[in-house]
Motif scaffolding. Structure first.
Motif, PDB file in Angstrom:
ATOM      1  N   GLU A   1       0.827  -1.201   0.000  1.00 32.47           N
ATOM      2  CA  GLU A   1       0.000   0.000   0.000  1.00 32.47           C
ATOM      3  C   GLU A   1       0.860   1.250   0.000  1.00 32.47           C
ATOM      4  O   GLU A   1       0.543   2.242  -0.653  1.00 32.47           O
ATOM      5  N   ASP A   2       1.945   1.190   0.730  1.00 31.46           N
ATOM      6  CA  ASP A   2       2.806   2.370   0.770  1.00 31.46           C
ATOM      7  C   ASP A   2       3.427   2.632  -0.607  1.00 31.46           C
ATOM      8  O   ASP A   2       3.582   3.788  -1.014  1.00 31.46           O
ATOM      9  N   ILE A   3       3.760   1.569  -1.306  1.00 34.38           N
ATOM     10  CA  ILE A   3       4.302   1.746  -2.651  1.00 34.38           C
ATOM     11  C   ILE A   3       3.253   2.396  -3.562  1.00 34.38           C
ATOM     12  O   ILE A   3       3.540   3.344  -4.293  1.00 34.38           O
ATOM     13  N   MET A   4       2.032   1.901  -3.493  1.00 33.57           N
ATOM     14  CA  MET A   4       0.963   2.485  -4.313  1.00 33.57           C
ATOM     15  C   MET A   4       0.787   3.960  -4.006  1.00 33.57           C
ATOM     16  O   MET A   4       0.687   4.798  -4.894  1.00 33.57           O
ATOM     17  N   VAL A   5       0.748   4.233  -2.723  1.00 30.38           N
ATOM     18  CA  VAL A   5       0.455   5.585  -2.273  1.00 30.38           C
ATOM     19  C   VAL A   5       1.605   6.546  -2.608  1.00 30.38           C
ATOM     20  O   VAL A   5       1.383   7.657  -3.088  1.00 30.38           O
ATOM     21  N   ARG A   6       2.812   6.105  -2.379  1.00 32.09           N
ATOM     22  CA  ARG A   6       3.956   6.981  -2.685  1.00 32.09           C
ATOM     23  C   ARG A   6       4.061   7.221  -4.184  1.00 32.09           C
ATOM     24  O   ARG A   6       4.400   8.325  -4.626  1.00 32.09           O
ATOM     25  N   TYR A   7       3.787   6.197  -4.949  1.00 29.13           N
ATOM     26  CA  TYR A   7       3.814   6.361  -6.401  1.00 29.13           C
ATOM     27  C   TYR A   7       2.802   7.417  -6.845  1.00 29.13           C
ATOM     28  O   TYR A   7       3.133   8.347  -7.576  1.00 29.13           O
TER      29      TYR A   7
ATOM     30  N   ASP B   1       3.494   2.839  16.036  1.00 34.45           N
ATOM     31  CA  ASP B   1       4.931   3.085  15.918  1.00 34.45           C
ATOM     32  C   ASP B   1       5.563   2.124  14.934  1.00 34.45           C
ATOM     33  O   ASP B   1       6.462   2.484  14.172  1.00 34.45           O
ATOM     34  N   GLN B   2       5.074   0.894  14.973  1.00 33.75           N
ATOM     35  CA  GLN B   2       5.638  -0.103  14.072  1.00 33.75           C
ATOM     36  C   GLN B   2       5.300   0.218  12.623  1.00 33.75           C
ATOM     37  O   GLN B   2       6.121   0.019  11.736  1.00 33.75           O
ATOM     38  N   LEU B   3       4.096   0.732  12.399  1.00 33.18           N
ATOM     39  CA  LEU B   3       3.753   1.154  11.040  1.00 33.18           C
ATOM     40  C   LEU B   3       4.704   2.256  10.586  1.00 33.18           C
ATOM     41  O   LEU B   3       5.156   2.278   9.436  1.00 33.18           O
ATOM     42  N   ARG B   4       5.012   3.149  11.499  1.00 26.94           N
ATOM     43  CA  ARG B   4       5.930   4.235  11.157  1.00 26.94           C
ATOM     44  C   ARG B   4       7.310   3.688  10.806  1.00 26.94           C
ATOM     45  O   ARG B   4       7.952   4.136   9.869  1.00 26.94           O
ATOM     46  N   ARG B   5       7.728   2.710  11.576  1.00 32.07           N
ATOM     47  CA  ARG B   5       9.066   2.170  11.320  1.00 32.07           C
ATOM     48  C   ARG B   5       9.163   1.487   9.961  1.00 32.07           C
ATOM     49  O   ARG B   5      10.228   1.412   9.373  1.00 32.07           O
ATOM     50  N   LEU B   6       8.029   1.000   9.486  1.00 28.61           N
ATOM     51  CA  LEU B   6       8.035   0.394   8.150  1.00 28.61           C
ATOM     52  C   LEU B   6       7.998   1.455   7.055  1.00 28.61           C
ATOM     53  O   LEU B   6       8.129   1.151   5.881  1.00 28.61           O
ATOM     54  N   GLY B   7       7.783   2.690   7.481  1.00 33.20           N
ATOM     55  CA  GLY B   7       7.789   3.781   6.512  1.00 33.20           C
ATOM     56  C   GLY B   7       6.426   4.141   5.978  1.00 33.20           C
ATOM     57  O   GLY B   7       6.323   4.868   4.985  1.00 33.20           O
ATOM     58  N   ALA B   8       5.375   3.633   6.611  1.00 32.66           N
ATOM     59  CA  ALA B   8       4.015   3.869   6.113  1.00 32.66           C
ATOM     60  C   ALA B   8       3.713   5.358   6.027  1.00 32.66           C
ATOM     61  O   ALA B   8       3.706   6.060   7.034  1.00 32.66           O
ATOM     62  N   SER B   9       3.429   5.823   4.819  1.00 32.06           N
ATOM     63  CA  SER B   9       3.225   7.264   4.628  1.00 32.06           C
ATOM     64  C   SER B   9       1.749   7.607   4.703  1.00 32.06           C
ATOM     65  O   SER B   9       1.172   8.154   3.777  1.00 32.06           O
ATOM     66  N   CYS B  10       1.140   7.238   5.822  1.00 30.33           N
ATOM     67  CA  CYS B  10      -0.294   7.478   5.951  1.00 30.33           C
ATOM     68  C   CYS B  10      -0.558   8.753   6.739  1.00 30.33           C
ATOM     69  O   CYS B  10       0.296   9.242   7.479  1.00 30.33           O
ATOM     70  N   ASP B  11      -1.763   9.241   6.563  1.00 30.53           N
ATOM     71  CA  ASP B  11      -2.137  10.523   7.162  1.00 30.53           C
ATOM     72  C   ASP B  11      -2.647  10.300   8.584  1.00 30.53           C
ATOM     73  O   ASP B  11      -3.821   9.997   8.803  1.00 30.53           O
TER      74      ASP B  11
END
Length: 708
Positions: free
Chosen positions: A63-69, A130-140
């Motif tokens: 999902e993060d890849i989709m979103v960042r793209y 916090d764990q989502l953040r550590r994975l780099g999740a670019s969510c709002d």
RNA sequence: GGACAUGUAGCUCAGUUGGUUAGAGCAUUCGGCUUACAUCCGAAAGGUCACAGGUUCGAAUCCUGUCAUGUCCACCA
């Protein structure tokens, strides 16, 4: 970058700092532009108390890849994070915790139990986030939701009320799946069938007026509740017996022999005992023939008063006793070993009991029809497409949905009964409303809703529905629902049905199904197999970029994926390669000019052409959601083409004054734009390089994608 | 019982509408601290494309069947 900048990219130094910059920059928030179509993904909410496992790491990565793209493509992009109260799982989990402290939920009482669990959930949720953040999740994060948030709960009641008023929710007595351990009913989906070796007992039922009919059963104790014997209407053997009466052994009750098409002529003797209170098929047959329902097993799996002298015995004990008694009467016609499939609770693993019980149901057919249409007409597409067939197959044979759960944790059913007359009730937001409507003191239904009922509303309750908020108007319907194919019925189908029903629109355009994560022996990753890979441990050891690459490389939608530590380590090396390519180019050509400001050589032009071809290919693959391929192509290009060949060949030209500047400019251009292509996959190292080299242009997070 | 997916090097995967000697990465072996990176570079070895038929000038690719593995659904008195 200077020669003395570290030779290796150290995720530990960079990751946390970069994530904070991203988050505080507001770059995760969609840049709302009414003229542009937004790109929206609502995150499938992990359990609030869950530590993230490798499966989470997969969906977060995708999902993060989709979103960042899409963010780089300049679309107003929203990835809305959330947490789930996960009713059944959480209650079981917390009760277990209490048990370890020597307590039960009854010691606390409903209110305190829920308060404590809520407290616990909210604390644990921070860890999960916090764990989502550590994975780099670019969510709002400013829009994050919890399934038990006040407004979400209100929306649940609103929906229940609307469905009740429109006749889509009813209360009814049906044979349901009962889990004795957790003391709750389950939906059909929460039940798994397991092959079990049992015993098939054949019993002679005497026919009044002479003769007998032999029936076979794996549950002799249920005979106490028999109210008919059924045969197939065209079965020649029993032609003359239909309509006669048999005397139920041990009970002495007279029950009819009926003819019904549902009976399988070929099985056993072709005659079957009918227990409408303890078998869903028998229940349906009972409805067709107006049979009485005699409940002989209760919620604790004991024989009820209706079971005569067996009352109070455990069902298993009663079984033995009944066989013994029948045998004494010479009514056992045979016993043999028999392998059959027995329904078990998916959650607790125990066999479920089928009991007659009063529950709330959703009438599903009126919801299913438009939901089938939406996919047929292509309003919703699924990747891979084959799951559409799976979906149709299930939707076309769907049965009414039991939404009552005898749990404490979750959305309580918003039904209030008049205390003085329980047959009168109202669906209401609160006690006051109910009392006003019923004109007296009320008590609320004890049960809670199936967790998937509120989950089914998730794509729009997260955006403020039923209020017509700005977010709801702008972001709904959402773009992509990315989730596991194992919950296509539990969740995806329900979201489509409820989405269409509540909002009149399909809740998303595209469903992307990810696969299951397996280890290199093709085993499912699970705690019991001892092959778990802890994503946080991998981040700790190799960095989030490496883990993300390890997760997504070689994946295809709907396809199971394999990870192991070697793979992750290999991609740690890739992150380092990016870092060093940047070091080299920057050291050799620290003041690289823009490629448009300099006369390029033939070799430079060739490199640039090749790059723009790659950028186009990647774009195409991303638009097809062929993420694994896009990642692989990029990896291949950047390392083995750009680094191994382009840079190597360029080394000579960098030494020559005539070609030095143009070569530097070309390399720099490719590096800079490769960072953008790579960013969705390996966000940290690319951002780290970007900030070191191109800081004045702002964050890489929100740059412009270098292809169209 | 039904449906679906997968089967290509030891492992993970590519292989575009059928078209020369089937490609990568990881792992292995060998050689290299070559002025970005030893978390590196170069090279080698490694394949009856699950099996059997068929279509075709030509099949990993299309068709049929078989086998193996996995998943889902239904259901068994």
């Amino acid at each position: 970058m200077k020669a003395e900048t570290p030779k290796t990219f150290d995720p530990k130094i960079w990751e946390q700092k970069i994530y904070q910059q991203w988050e505080s920059s507001g770059g995760f928030k969609p840049a709302i532009d009414k003229k542009k179509r937004p790109y929206t993904i609502i995150m499938p909410p992990p359990n609030a108390y869950d530590k993230l496992h490798i499966g989470h790491a997969l969906f977060v990565t995708l999902e993060d890849i989709m979103v960042r793209y899409h963010r780089l493509r300049g679309e107003p992009t929203l990835w809305l994070p959330g947490a789930d109260h996960a009713a059944t799982a959480s209650q079981i989990f917390y009760e277990k915790k209490l048990r370890q402290e020597g307590k039960s939920r009854h010691d606390l009482g409903r209110e305190r139990f829920n308060d404590e669990l809520m407290q616990f959930m909210l604390e644990q949720r921070n860890t999960m986030e916090d764990q989502l953040r550590r994975l780099g999740a670019s969510c709002d994060w400013t829009r994050k939701k919890f399934t038990l948030d006040e407004d979400v709960s209100q929306a649940v009641v609103y929906t229940f009320k609307k469905m009740y008023n429109e006749g889509l929710i009813y209360r009814g007595k049906r044979v349901i799946n009962w889990s004795p351990k957790s003391q709750t009913g389950l939906s059909d989906l929460e039940v798994v069938h397991k092959e079990v070796e049992g015993e098939l007992t054949s019993i002679r039922y005497p026919i009044k007026g002479g003769g007998e009919i032999v029936v076979a059963t794996t549950r002799p104790e249920t005979m106490l509740g028999d109210t008919a014997v059924a045969v197939h209407p065209r079965d020649k053997r029993y032609k003359d017996i239909i309509g006669k009466v048999v005397v139920l052994p041990l009970m002495g009750r007279e029950i009819p022999v009926i003819g019904d098409e549902a009976v399988d002529i070929k099985f056993g003797t072709g005659a079957v005992k009918i227990t409408p209170a303890h078998d869903p098929n028998d229940f349906e047959m009972g409805q067709r023939h107006n049979l009485e329902e005699v409940e002989v097993i209760d919620k604790n799996i004991k024989i009820t008063k209706a079971g005569g002298k067996y009352a109070g015995m455990k069902a298993a004990e009663a079984r033995d006793k009944i066989i013994e008694d029948l045998d004494k009467l010479g009514l056992i016609a045979g016993r043999k070993k028999f392998v059959h499939s027995v329904p078990h609770s998916e959650r607790t693993g125990e066999p479920v009991e089928q009991l007659l019980s009063e529950q709330w149901f959703v009438k599903i057919e009126p919801l299913a029809k438009p939901a089938i249409e939406a996919v047929k007409k292509g309003k919703i597409k699924m990747i891979p497409k084959r799951f559409e067939k799976v979906y149709f197959n299930w939707m076309e044979n769907i049965r009414d949905w039991n939404i009552s759960r005898q749990l404490w944790w979750g959305h309580r059913i918003p039904v209030y009964y008049l205390e003085s007359d329980r047959s009168k009730f109202a669906v209401a937001f609160d006690v006051q409303e109910a009392e006003k409507e019923l004109g007296g003191k009320v008590v609320q239904d004890e049960d809670t809703l199936d967790t998937w009922f509120s989950s089914g509303l998730w794509p729009f309750t997260t955006l403020g529905w039923p209020e017509k908020t700005e977010d709801f108007k702008y972001f709904y319907p959402t773009t992509v629902m990315e989730t596991g194919h194992e919950i296509i019925f539990f969740w995806v189908a329900r979201m489509i049905m409820l989405g269409l029903y509540c909002t009149g629109e399909a809740p998303f355009e595209l469903v992307y199904f990810n696969g299951i994560v397996r280890d290199k022996e093709n085993q499912k990753i699970s705690r019991s197999k001892g092959n778990i890979i802890d994503p946080m441990e991998m981040v700790e050891k190799y960095g989030a970029d490496a883990l993300r690459m390890g997760m997504m490389m070689g994946t295809a939608a709907g396809q199971d994926t394999h990870v192991d530590e070697d793979k992750i380590r290999a991609y740690r090396n890739f992150a380092n390669k990016i870092w060093n390519a940047a070091r080299f180019i920057n050291i050799k050509s620290p003041d690289a000019k823009d490629v448009t400001d300099i006369k390029l050589g033939a070799e430079d032009k060739k490199m640039l052409d090749e790059f723009s071809g790659v950028a186009k290919d990647i774009t195409k693959l991303m638009d097809k959601y062929d993420i694994g391929q896009a990642g692989d192509k990029l990896y291949q290009y950047f390392w083995h083409r750009f680094c191994d060949e382009c840079i190597e060949e360029a080394k000579l030209r960098l030494e020559d004054d005539k070609t030095k500047d143009s070569t530097g400019a070309a390399l720099n251009y490719i590096l800079k734009n490769s960072l953008k292509l790579l960013h969705p996959f390996v966000p940290f190292v690319t951002e780290a390089v970007w900030q070191t080299l191109y800081q004045e242009e702002g964050l890489l997070l929100t740059q412009k994608w270098p292809a169209s």
